[in-house]
Design a protein around this motif. Structure first.
Motif, PDB file in Angstrom:
ATOM      1  N   HIS A 402       0.894  -0.717   0.523  1.00 61.75           N
ATOM      2  CA  HIS A 402       0.020   0.017  -0.292  1.00 61.75           C
ATOM      3  C   HIS A 402       0.998   1.439   0.346  1.00 61.75           C
ATOM      4  N   PRO A 403       0.804   1.896  -0.862  1.00 61.24           N
ATOM      5  CA  PRO A 403       1.950   2.842  -1.399  1.00 61.24           C
ATOM      6  C   PRO A 403       1.565   4.475  -0.857  1.00 61.24           C
ATOM      7  N   GLU A 404       0.036   4.294   0.266  1.00 58.07           N
ATOM      8  CA  GLU A 404      -0.633   5.736   0.099  1.00 58.07           C
ATOM      9  C   GLU A 404      -0.168   5.611   2.060  1.00 58.07           C
ATOM     10  N   ILE A 405       0.575   4.344   2.509  1.00 55.30           N
ATOM     11  CA  ILE A 405       1.166   4.869   3.846  1.00 55.30           C
ATOM     12  C   ILE A 405       2.259   5.046   4.588  1.00 55.30           C
ATOM     13  N   VAL A 406       2.391   5.897   5.546  1.00 55.94           N
ATOM     14  CA  VAL A 406       2.950   6.595   5.703  1.00 55.94           C
ATOM     15  C   VAL A 406       2.874   6.525   7.352  1.00 55.94           C
ATOM     16  N   MET A 407       4.202   6.380   7.781  1.00 60.63           N
ATOM     17  CA  MET A 407       5.174   5.971   9.254  1.00 60.63           C
ATOM     18  C   MET A 407       5.139   7.127   9.516  1.00 60.63           C
ATOM     19  N   MET A 408       5.549   7.974  10.443  1.00 60.90           N
ATOM     20  CA  MET A 408       6.294   9.015  11.804  1.00 60.90           C
ATOM     21  C   MET A 408       5.817   9.110  13.323  1.00 60.90           C
ATOM     22  N   PHE A 456      -3.658   9.874   2.085  1.00 60.44           N
ATOM     23  CA  PHE A 456      -2.960   8.969   2.555  1.00 60.44           C
ATOM     24  C   PHE A 456      -3.174   7.781   3.950  1.00 60.44           C
ATOM     25  N   LEU A 457      -2.370   6.643   4.064  1.00 63.83           N
ATOM     26  CA  LEU A 457      -3.019   6.304   5.685  1.00 63.83           C
ATOM     27  C   LEU A 457      -1.925   6.397   6.114  1.00 63.83           C
ATOM     28  N   PRO A 458      -2.225   6.947   6.908  1.00 63.59           N
ATOM     29  CA  PRO A 458      -0.970   7.259   7.592  1.00 63.59           C
ATOM     30  C   PRO A 458      -0.945   6.083   9.367  1.00 63.59           C
ATOM     31  N   MET A 459       0.650   5.765   9.582  1.00 63.73           N
ATOM     32  CA  MET A 459       1.046   4.685  10.615  1.00 63.73           C
ATOM     33  C   MET A 459       1.597   5.318  11.622  1.00 63.73           C
ATOM     34  N   PRO A 460       0.690   6.254  12.292  1.00 59.50           N
ATOM     35  CA  PRO A 460       1.842   7.208  13.497  1.00 59.50           C
ATOM     36  C   PRO A 460       1.927   6.078  14.574  1.00 59.50           C
ATOM     37  N   GLU A 461       3.605   6.874  15.446  1.00 55.13           N
ATOM     38  CA  GLU A 461       3.712   5.600  16.168  1.00 55.13           C
ATOM     39  C   GLU A 461       3.856   7.129  17.144  1.00 55.13           C
ATOM     40  N   THR A 491     -13.601  11.765   7.482  1.00 54.54           N
ATOM     41  CA  THR A 491     -13.320  10.582   7.795  1.00 54.54           C
ATOM     42  C   THR A 491     -11.541  10.803   8.144  1.00 54.54           C
ATOM     43  N   ASN A 492     -10.982  10.356   8.776  1.00 51.69           N
ATOM     44  CA  ASN A 492     -10.039  10.546   9.005  1.00 51.69           C
ATOM     45  C   ASN A 492      -8.901   9.152   9.220  1.00 51.69           C
ATOM     46  N   PRO A 493      -8.635   8.047   8.330  1.00 50.43           N
ATOM     47  CA  PRO A 493      -8.427   6.465   8.504  1.00 50.43           C
ATOM     48  C   PRO A 493      -7.014   6.154   9.390  1.00 50.43           C
ATOM     49  N   MET A 494      -6.982   5.612  10.206  1.00 48.82           N
ATOM     50  CA  MET A 494      -5.350   5.707  10.474  1.00 48.82           C
ATOM     51  C   MET A 494      -4.852   3.914  11.725  1.00 48.82           C
ATOM     52  N   VAL A 495      -3.749   3.980  11.412  1.00 50.00           N
ATOM     53  CA  VAL A 495      -3.480   3.249  12.667  1.00 50.00           C
ATOM     54  C   VAL A 495      -2.252   3.511  12.963  1.00 50.00           C
ATOM     55  N   LEU A 496      -2.395   3.728  14.669  1.00 44.63           N
ATOM     56  CA  LEU A 496      -1.652   4.259  15.232  1.00 44.63           C
ATOM     57  C   LEU A 496      -1.221   3.119  15.942  1.00 44.63           C
ATOM     58  N   ARG A 497      -0.003   3.180  16.183  1.00 39.54           N
ATOM     59  CA  ARG A 497       0.739   1.624  16.911  1.00 39.54           C
ATOM     60  C   ARG A 497       1.760   2.652  18.754  1.00 39.54           C
ATOM     61  N   GLU A 551     -12.827   0.178   5.501  1.00 42.42           N
ATOM     62  CA  GLU A 551     -13.757   0.609   6.601  1.00 42.42           C
ATOM     63  C   GLU A 551     -13.464   1.777   7.162  1.00 42.42           C
ATOM     64  N   GLN A 552     -12.706   2.794   6.309  1.00 41.91           N
ATOM     65  CA  GLN A 552     -12.055   3.846   7.238  1.00 41.91           C
ATOM     66  C   GLN A 552     -12.150   4.625   9.030  1.00 41.91           C
ATOM     67  N   ARG A 553     -11.398   3.157   9.736  1.00 41.58           N
ATOM     68  CA  ARG A 553     -11.498   3.184  11.133  1.00 41.58           C
ATOM     69  C   ARG A 553     -10.239   4.077  11.309  1.00 41.58           C
ATOM     70  N   LEU A 554     -10.409   3.928  12.571  1.00 44.04           N
ATOM     71  CA  LEU A 554      -9.128   5.154  13.336  1.00 44.04           C
ATOM     72  C   LEU A 554      -9.222   3.837  14.773  1.00 44.04           C
ATOM     73  N   VAL A 555      -7.118   3.211  14.410  1.00 47.29           N
ATOM     74  CA  VAL A 555      -6.829   2.250  14.979  1.00 47.29           C
ATOM     75  C   VAL A 555      -5.978   1.481  15.300  1.00 47.29           C
ATOM     76  N   VAL A 556      -6.267   2.050  16.823  1.00 42.71           N
ATOM     77  CA  VAL A 556      -4.677   1.842  17.562  1.00 42.71           C
ATOM     78  C   VAL A 556      -4.502   0.848  17.874  1.00 42.71           C
ATOM     79  N   VAL A 557      -3.234   0.342  17.999  1.00 38.50           N
ATOM     80  CA  VAL A 557      -2.536  -0.682  18.292  1.00 38.50           C
ATOM     81  C   VAL A 557      -1.539  -0.798  19.182  1.00 38.50           C
TER      82      VAL A 557
END
Length: 714
Positions: A402-408, A456-461, A491-497, A551-557
């Motif tokens: 998924h090229p739209e994934i950006v981590m920060m 974009f699909l952010p994956m902040p840490e 919406t602001n879907p993302m995966v927060l680690r 599903e455009q969800r806000l997810v925290v792992v």
């Protein structure tokens, strides 16, 4: 007579008499047509403020904070393009009305009256709040009054600079666009706002594209507390990386000229700017507020004498300003009579319908050339590995697919994270996709939220769970509320680690060992997951990305720090907690628990470190003649109740092992769910305490020995 009526009567009396406040003559480049449009937008904004008060008195409206005195923002709107995303101050009705005039087919009067009436037909919030906003006008709704929308405005502007490298499938902003973000002078002092200004300047001095226009609407007061004279100018005139502009917001011609200059600077230089717009505040802070209780009558009347509508009428000598004003008021009253008859939300399901964003379709993805990225590590995948390594591989595969994934985040790039979990990712994908941020959690989450709004699909840490607490409102007040208050149109879907939880030996005390998850599982619409081993982590991250993308969800792992390097389970070098990397077609389905064992005497319900400790305790429990199974929750919010009840079905006893605190911990919800499902569960939790550094690092937490003891107490 209240102050609103006084201001209204002043206009009716002073315009025919040509009794105008002193001010500059009209000067370009605003055309006469634009000036007339600006005045009409200002009149409509003013009439809406007055109508909102009338509706509240009649029990037909519910929130009356208004825009009177800030009508000069209509000129700012006309200086921008209607596709420039606008994160607006709550006093910016005139901006939205003026922008609506630039876009065919818009009905701002009807739309805003529906919002005032809390009608379910309100096109932005569906009757959930009185907010400015419009998908067609590229105005996401803001519900905050403390400038917490500024960090995500920085993120949205940053995303525009990213578009030239890669335009995501769901991007909505133009490559030559800009972002405008407005707020009050009092809110400029808030730590959230200060962090956004600092982040913008920090980014700008490194020549990173950031086309962002801050607009400070300075009316000199915050509710009842005055802003010191000259404070805003002194604070921002020489701020590094931030170009300062100023204008008299009571002069629409000057405002348009300076706003146009600022917008041109931002758009062509791709750098942030600060527009200081001096305004007045009429009527007090909100409907019930009486400004004469904290300001002298002379001060209140001086602001009223500087009514921006009077200044506009003075600058439009060839326009029948009084006729436009009166006709607008009459039209607003007629339309309001219809708006208050429209249906409102009635049931809980009505209100909650937009908590979950709408699903969206995505183009098929291709994982790309794994051999070129992984190199020799592909062979290592056949061997069991610790959690940290498997997370690294999972992130690599996800970024490939998924090229739209950006981590920060702090240290995620060159260093590879505090625990090495993101090592090699910057070398594999570049610094533009692995962003080393400044040390500000609000800025990290704001960057992610803003980028998410542009496809974009952010994956902040967040480096440690304890560091989240100073920034959690970016999740609660901004991220989770956006689909709710925009009826799913933004919406602001993302995966927060987040690296978190306890059992980390001898390092950092409560700042680096934090077992409090309450702030996360209390946010409606947010999904919270905790893996228990490396394979589970990979499976959960894959599902988290699917939830965000589809599903455009806000997810925290929350990843258990203590398990990152864990290799052994029962004895030294037994390798009992190493896992093989799961196949790419596997993932942990949302809402499904994991079950180990089939014993019917005892079900141990747990998660994260609790799964590890329960497996350590299992041999002694079995030796005592108790046949047990371990239920790994995986998903903590919302709790997977249906799957959990199926997993414990047929068990005589249920023991909850919860590494969060006794009060406000995960076990409280589990106890209720299991009891409602017909069980009589027991629980073992952490103490209501912070975590100590040194040998006592686990003294307040559940242990394997305690699990055995509890299991035998039947």
């Amino acid at each position: 007579m209240d102050r609103a009526e006084i201001v209204h009567d002043n206009f009716l009396r002073r315009v025919p008499a040509r009794d105008f406040p002193m001010g500059a003559a009209p000067s370009g480049p605003m055309t006469s047509e634009q000036a007339t449009a600006c005045f009409r937008a200002a009149c409509l904004s003013r009439a809406l403020d007055l109508q909102a008060r009338a509706m509240q008195r009649a029990g037909q409206g519910f929130y009356t904070i208004g825009s009177s005195g800030h009508e000069g923002m209509a000129a700012v709107a006309l200086a921008l393009r209607p596709d420039d995303m606008a994160f607006l101050h709550y006093r910016d009705a005139a901006f939205q009305i003026a922008r609506a005039g630039q876009v065919p087919g818009q009905t701002p009067l009807w739309d805003m009256l529906l919002s005032f009436a809390a009608s379910a037909e309100d096109p932005i919030s569906g009757g959930r709040h009185k907010v400015l906003g419009s998908r067609a006008l590229m105005i996401p709704p803001q519900t905050s009054t403390i400038a917490s929308h500024l960090p995500k405005a920085v993120g949205a502007a940053y995303s525009i600079g990213m578009l030239r490298r890669h335009r995501p499938e769901h991007a909505i902003l133009a490559e030559d666009g800009l972002v405008v973000c407005s707020f009050g002078d009092a809110s400029a002092n808030h730590s959230t706002a200060q962090g956004a200004f600092n982040t913008a300047g920090w980014t700008s001095v490194q020549s990173v594209p950031l086309p962002l226009l801050f607009v400070c609407e300075d009316n000199g007061i915050g509710i009842s507390t005055k802003t010191p004279n000259g404070w805003i100018k002194a604070s921002f005139q020489h701020r590094p990386g931030l170009r300062y502009f100023e204008a008299d917001g009571l002069d629409m011609f000057e405002t348009f000229r300076v706003a146009s200059e600022a917008a041109d600077y931002v758009r062509t230089r791709r750098k942030p700017a600060f527009l200081h717009l001096r305004t007045v505040r009429l009527y007090g802070h909100a409907g019930a507020d009486l400004p004469t209780t904290y300001l002298s009558r002379e001060e209140v009347e001086a602001d009223e004498a500087n009514d921006p509508l009077l200044h506009m009428a003075r600058q439009l000598p060839d326009v029948d300003a009084l006729a436009i004003y009166q006709e607008t008021r009459e039209r607003v009253a007629r339309v309001a009579a219809q708006a208050v008859t429209r249906p409102r939300l009635k049931t809980a399901s009505d209100v909650m319908a937009s908590l979950i964003p709408p699903r969206r379709k995505n183009r098929p993805t291709n994982g790309g050339p794994r051999e070129a990225v992984f190199g020799a590590e592909l062979k290592a995948m056949a061997e069991p590995q610790p959690m940290g390594k498997l997370i690294n591989w999972a992130l690599t595969d996800l970024m490939l697919a998924h090229p739209e994934i950006v981590m920060m985040g702090e240290d995620v790039g060159r260093k590879g994270g505090v625990y090495g979990v993101t090592q090699k990712l910057q070398a594999r994908f570049g610094a533009h996709r692995m962003i080393d941020t400044l040390l500000d959690e609000q800025a990290i989450l704001g960057l992610a939220l803003g980028m998410a709004q542009n496809g974009f699909l952010p994956m902040p840490e967040i480096q440690f769970l304890a560091y989240l607490h100073n920034a959690e409102d970016q999740l609660r007040g901004e991220g989770a509320t956006l689909p709710f208050f925009s009826n799913g149109s933004f919406t602001n879907p993302m995966v927060l680690r987040i690296a978190g939880l306890g059992y980390q030996k001898g390092f950092g005390g409560h700042f680096h060992n934090d077992n409090s998850l309450a702030v996360l599982h209390d946010i409606p619409g947010l999904i919270l997951a905790v893996p228990s081993d490396g394979a589970e982590a990979a499976l959960i991250l894959r599902e988290a990305v699917r939830l965000a993308r589809e599903e455009q969800r806000l997810v925290v792992v929350v990843e258990p720090i203590a398990l990152y390097p864990m290799r052994d389970l029962h004895g030294e070098k037994d390798g009992g907690w190493l896992r093989r990397y799961p196949g790419l077609d596997q993932r942990a389905e949302f809402g499904q628990v994991g079950v180990t064992g089939t014993g019917q005497d005892l079900a141990i319900v747990t998660f994260g470190n609790g799964v590890y400790l329960s497996n350590q305790a299992l041999p002694q429990i079995t030796k005592s003649g108790i046949k047990a199974r371990i239920v790994d929750l995986r998903w903590l919010s919302p709790l997977p109740v249906e799957s959990l009840l199926q997993a414990v079905q047929g068990c005589k006893d249920v023991l909850i092992v919860d590494e969060t605190r006794h009060s406000g911990g995960v076990a409280e919800g589990l106890m209720a769910a299991l009891m409602e499902g017909g069980h009589q569960p027991r629980r073992l939790t952490a103490q209501d305490s912070f975590i100590a550094t040194g040998p006592a690092y686990a003294a307040t937490m559940p242990s394997a020995a305690q699990i055995v003891e509890k299991a035998l107490q039947r």
